[in-house]
Enzyme design. Structure first.
Site, PDB file in Angstrom:
ATOM      1  N   GLU A 198      11.635  69.857  -1.384  1.00  0.00           N
ATOM      2  CA  GLU A 198      10.732  70.107  -2.785  1.00  0.00           C
ATOM      3  C   GLU A 198      10.073  71.445  -2.972  1.00  0.00           C
ATOM      4  O   GLU A 198       9.227  71.682  -4.155  1.00  0.00           O
ATOM      5  CB  GLU A 198      10.452  68.696  -3.435  1.00  0.00           C
ATOM      6  CG  GLU A 198       9.475  68.440  -2.533  1.00  0.00           C
ATOM      7  CD  GLU A 198       8.804  66.906  -3.235  1.00  0.00           C
ATOM      8  OE1 GLU A 198       9.024  66.567  -4.408  1.00  0.00           O
ATOM      9  OE2 GLU A 198       8.358  66.200  -2.468  1.00  0.00           O
ATOM     10  N   HIS A 257       4.318  62.279 -14.258  1.00  0.00           N
ATOM     11  CA  HIS A 257       4.950  61.061 -13.896  1.00  0.00           C
ATOM     12  C   HIS A 257       5.149  59.908 -14.907  1.00  0.00           C
ATOM     13  O   HIS A 257       6.003  59.101 -14.983  1.00  0.00           O
ATOM     14  CB  HIS A 257       4.261  60.890 -12.833  1.00  0.00           C
ATOM     15  CG  HIS A 257       4.708  61.602 -11.404  1.00  0.00           C
ATOM     16  ND1 HIS A 257       4.074  62.709 -10.983  1.00  0.00           N
ATOM     17  CD2 HIS A 257       5.606  61.560 -10.628  1.00  0.00           C
ATOM     18  CE1 HIS A 257       4.779  63.460 -10.277  1.00  0.00           C
ATOM     19  NE2 HIS A 257       5.766  62.502  -9.881  1.00  0.00           N
ATOM     20  N   ASP A 279      10.050  69.010  -8.438  1.00  0.00           N
ATOM     21  CA  ASP A 279       9.015  69.752  -7.902  1.00  0.00           C
ATOM     22  C   ASP A 279       9.657  71.208  -7.615  1.00  0.00           C
ATOM     23  O   ASP A 279       9.087  72.135  -7.431  1.00  0.00           O
ATOM     24  CB  ASP A 279       8.388  69.210  -6.618  1.00  0.00           C
ATOM     25  CG  ASP A 279       7.166  68.449  -7.028  1.00  0.00           C
ATOM     26  OD1 ASP A 279       6.524  68.623  -8.006  1.00  0.00           O
ATOM     27  OD2 ASP A 279       7.079  67.160  -6.650  1.00  0.00           O
ATOM     28  N   CYS A 309      17.388  63.709  -5.653  1.00  0.00           N
ATOM     29  CA  CYS A 309      16.617  62.501  -6.345  1.00  0.00           C
ATOM     30  C   CYS A 309      15.879  62.827  -7.491  1.00  0.00           C
ATOM     31  O   CYS A 309      15.119  62.109  -7.941  1.00  0.00           O
ATOM     32  CB  CYS A 309      15.987  61.571  -5.339  1.00  0.00           C
ATOM     33  SG  CYS A 309      14.693  62.423  -4.504  1.00  0.00           S
TER      34      CYS A 309
HETATM   35  C1  PEP Z   1      10.811  65.561  -7.227  1.00  0.00           C
HETATM   36  O1  PEP Z   1       9.903  66.347  -7.068  1.00  0.00           O
HETATM   37  O2  PEP Z   1      11.948  66.003  -7.877  1.00  0.00           O
HETATM   38  C2  PEP Z   1      10.753  64.074  -6.950  1.00  0.00           C
HETATM   39  C3  PEP Z   1      11.604  63.254  -7.250  1.00  0.00           C
HETATM   40  O3  PEP Z   1       9.528  63.691  -6.809  1.00  0.00           O
HETATM   41  P1  PEP Z   1       8.182  63.222  -7.889  1.00  0.00           P
HETATM   42  O4  PEP Z   1       9.029  63.549  -9.379  1.00  0.00           O
HETATM   43  O5  PEP Z   1       7.805  62.061  -7.713  1.00  0.00           O
HETATM   44  O6  PEP Z   1       7.269  64.347  -7.576  1.00  0.00           O
HETATM   45 MG    MG Z   2       8.190  65.582  -5.943  1.00  0.00          MG
END
Ligand code: PEP
Ligand code: MG
Length: 765
Positions: A610, A368, A634, A681
């Site tokens: 996801e 992250h 994910d 996203c």
């Molecule tokens: C993802 O998993 O693609 C997502 C957008 O969520 P995060 O990256 O915050 O886990």
């Molecule tokens: Mg995610």
């Protein structure tokens, strides 16, 4: 060799090599210990020298040490060459009789008849060969062979690390000299940064202290002495406080501690280093680590325990040294922040105008912190495991965020090339600014809404500035991460209101709290063996309805009078889970209406796809909600069973994997079959080449970080939807991610947007 002793011998060997300071020490310890453990007369290591293409005689026990580093053989020569070339063990009773036998003159191996050699392989690369030899003619047995293979497999990682890390500073004729070096990591956020390093360290961590010279030796010595006195006073106070409860042995321990702090013990050694110009923290860390190494290799359990005492004492002193030095740190004008494991809150410590690059020793491209860095447009390298970061304080480095490389002391030519890429980037960004108010439409007039992913406060201005048409993912955990407790309902309402207001009337998709995995809140730690398969996302908030309800209430209150809120649920993996979450949202809504006495609008709710289960249940989910949004970060990790946070498997974390692309197509088809909008996203949406494919698949919205938005707009405005579909058709027949990636890079060039292809500076390095 006796089987039962094997594991113990192996453990000791690995432990000792791990604590050896540098490459030669690692090799010397290894040959010494392996020879002893196997009871052979000779043990040697031959290391491959890639620039020479030769195997160099690098360490020995039993042969002539004078020749170490001085003789070598071609990569395919002799028995050692055979082992390296065939990448398998060679076990010979009578070595001279083998066709490849070649006597290396001078090292004294004539007498030794039996030969057992195994390759040392790290990440598919042959680093060298480990050999044992014996005068008496005998074939080494299976156990010996298996043991040597096991030792070698474990040694490989240690050798590779020692080779890569090395020391970037050498002392020649009393002068400090710096070698040039390139360190490999994982591409975290694209871009080139040229700047000065600032090392960020966790408090009182002896292993993360940067090496520096002190400004004034006498002042530094006095300062160290004061800190020692403070620790001594603490120890005495401890002794007094517990005097009645401490047994004599424990009292004695306090005396031992006090004694260690004397001038003729630890403190004296540190003082001597400071007198030679090191700063106190660095000197202390070196002395303590050296002592720990000695203690840890001891077999006596009592003495081993003393290592814990030394470490504890070291940390106490370091804590004093660091707190006295704390206060707002001055960061260089062009700071590249380097840390063992960077976190969101560490980024916040550097004034944004000073921060030009990030390097994290741990983590990978979809950790992250890397996602945050991409959203902030800060070039980043993750997983630079071999970077000797404590030696880098205040040095100029070049960071290549496209390829995940860090350059130290580069040649003038290389520097010039990076400077040119950097300037090209600045120009590209300027050119892209002109696109801000233009719509994102393909050359044949197909519109694709480009939304943004947000989390940090600063994302709002950046997004509006780049022409975002909505927020596809507001990561609510970010404001949670930057606090010391859960924000209250009112605090949350204000934060959410700000987002909603800034973008109104454009839609803002707020994701409910998604912690767990690699996102843990300092005040709500989740410790699990398998965090990505554990308690994360919706699983946590369904177990804590008090957290979930407060959050959705705050969101709905913030939406009053605006009406642009959408709520999105992370990590949904089953229908009951989704229904439970929906029920809580409806309940919160009903309660709010009663409480406030006004008719609040119920926001549109959507589900993130996801996990693989969600791909197969996309229709069932779509029936129950307003939209689907794919979290490809994910989804890629779970479909391919590759930890998004692990640098070791970063090269097989492939968002262009055919299985991922097929899943993406299925989700959009299934969502549409239920008449729902489908967006994406994950980071893939912000990849210009992938954006072409996603448009062709039929995605209704692409949501990405603000930095990438203009790039995606440029590519989509340069291509027709017909061409995009042709490319997708071809891609869907391909069987490997590499093939797809290369094909799409070519497609970018053919489309006339070659400036969006990642520069490959690595090849000329
Ligand atoms: C993802 O998993 O693609 C997502 C957008 O969520 P995060 O990256 O915050 O886990
Ligand atoms: Mg995610």
């Amino acid at each position: 060799m006796m089987r039962k002793n094997m594991l113990e011998s192996l453990r000791r060997i690995v432990q000792e090599v791990n604590t050896a300071g540098n490459l030669q020490a690692v090799l010397d310890v290894a040959v010494l210990r392996v020879r002893r453990a196997m009871g052979t007369e000779v043990c040697s290591v031959y290391l491959r020298e890639p620039s020479l293409g030769r195997l160099v005689f690098s360490a020995t026990q039993g042969l002539n040490k004078d020749f170490v580093g001085k003789v070598s053989m071609a990569a395919n020569e002799g028995l050692v060459g055979q082992v390296a070339g065939r990448e398998e063990p060679l076990n010979l009773e009578h070595a001279e009789a083998h066709a490849a036998f070649l006597l290396m003159p001078g090292i004294g191996e004539e007498r030794f008849s039996s030969f057992l050699g195994v390759p040392i392989i790290h990440q598919r690369q042959v680093l060298g060969v480990l050999v044992v030899q014996q005068q008496e003619r005998r074939r080494f047995n299976e156990d010996d062979e298996a043991f040597l293979v096991t030792v070698s497999a474990q040694l490989a990682g240690v050798i590779a690390h020692a080779q890569a890390t090395g020391s970037i500073v050498t002392l020649e004729a009393g002068q400090e000299k710096h070698r040039s070096a390139r360190f490999r990591g994982v591409a975290g956020a694209p871009g080139i940064a040229i700047g000065e390093t600032a090392i960020i360290t966790p408090f009182a961590d002896l292993y993360a202290v940067p090496m520096r010279r002190c400004k004034d030796i006498d002042e530094e010595r006095d300062f160290f002495r004061e800190c020692i006195e403070a620790v001594k006073e603490d120890m005495r106070a401890l002794g007094r406080k517990f005097s009645r409860r401490l047994v004599p042995q424990e009292q004695a321990l306090i005396d031992v501690y006090l004694h260690m702090l004397d001038d003729n013990a630890l403190a004296g050694e540190v003082d001597a280093r400071i007198s030679r110009g090191e700063w106190a923290q660095g000197a202390l860390s070196k002395v303590i680590i050296q002592h720990l190494r000695t203690f840890e290799t001891m077999s006596d359990e009592y003495l081993k325990e003393r290592a814990t005492d030394v470490k504890d004492l070291g940390r106490r002193i370091l804590a004093y040294l660091q707190s006295a030095n704390s206060g707002p740190k001055e960061y260089p004008a062009r700071t590249i922040l380097v840390g063992e494991e960077l976190t969101a809150s560490m980024l916040a410590e550097v004034p944004p105008e000073n921060l030009v690059g990030l390097v994290s020793i741990r983590g990978s491209s979809n950790s992250h912190v890397a996602i945050l860095a991409r959203s902030m447009g800060i070039p980043t390298v993750m997983g630079a495991v071999d970077l000797p970061f404590t030696q880098l304080e205040g040095r100029e480095i070049i960071l290549d965020g496209y390829n995940g490389h860090v350059y130290f002391n580069p040649s003038a030519e290389l520097y010039g090339r990076f400077q040119a890429i950097y300037e090209g980037e600045q120009q590209l960004s300027k050119g892209l600014e002109a696109l801000k108010d233009l719509p994102c439409i393909t050359t044949d007039d197909v519109r694709m809404p480009l939304w943004v992913n947000t989390g940090l406060q600063a994302d709002i201005a950046r997004s509006l500035d780049r022409g975002a048409e909505g927020v596809g993912l507001y990561r609510t955990e970010v404001p949670f991460l930057l606090r010391e407790r859960f924000p209250s309902e009112e605090e949350q309402r204000q934060i959410y209101r700000e987002q909603l207001q800034a973008f109104a009337p454009m839609p803002v998709t707020m994701r409910t709290l998604d912690v767990g995995g690699d996102k843990s809140l300092p005040y709500f730690p989740i410790e699990e063996d398998n965090p990505f398969l554990g308690w994360r996302g919706i699983r946590v908030t369904l177990d804590h309805p008090e957290i979930f309800l407060v959050q959705v209430r705050a969101m709905m209150k913030a939406n009053a009078g605006l009406g642009n809120l959408q709520i999105m649920l992370p990590m949904i993996s089953s229908v009951p889970e989704l229904e439970e979450a929906l029920e809580l949202i409806y309940r919160a809504h009903d309660e709010l209406i009663v409480e406030l006495g006004v008719d609040l609008e119920i926001p549109v709710v959507g589900v993130m796809v996801e996990v693989p289960a969600a791909v197969y249940q996309a229709r069932e989910f779509a029936k129950r909600v307003g939209f689907l949004s794919v979290g490809s970060n994910d989804l890629t990790q779970y479909l391919l069973a590759v930890d998004r946070n692990n640098a070791r498997v970063a090269d097989i974390y492939q968002a262009y994997h055919p299985a991922v692309l097929q899943a993406l197509q299925k989700v959009v088809d299934d969502g549409h079959a239920e008449g729902r909008k489908v967006s994406i996203c994950g980071e893939l949406a912000g990849d210009p080449a992938a954006a072409i494919l996603l448009t062709a698949m039929g995605y209704d919205v692409l949501s990405m970080n603000a930095t990438n938005l203009p790039r995606v707009k440029l590519v989509l405005r340069s291509i027709s939807s017909v061409r995009a579909r042709e490319l997708l058709r071809e891609v869907m027949t391909m069987e490997s991610a590499h093939q797809i990636q290369a094909f799409m890079e070519q497609a970018l060039i053919d489309t006339g947007v070659q400036q969006l292809v990642r520069p490959q500076v690595a090849e000329i390095a």
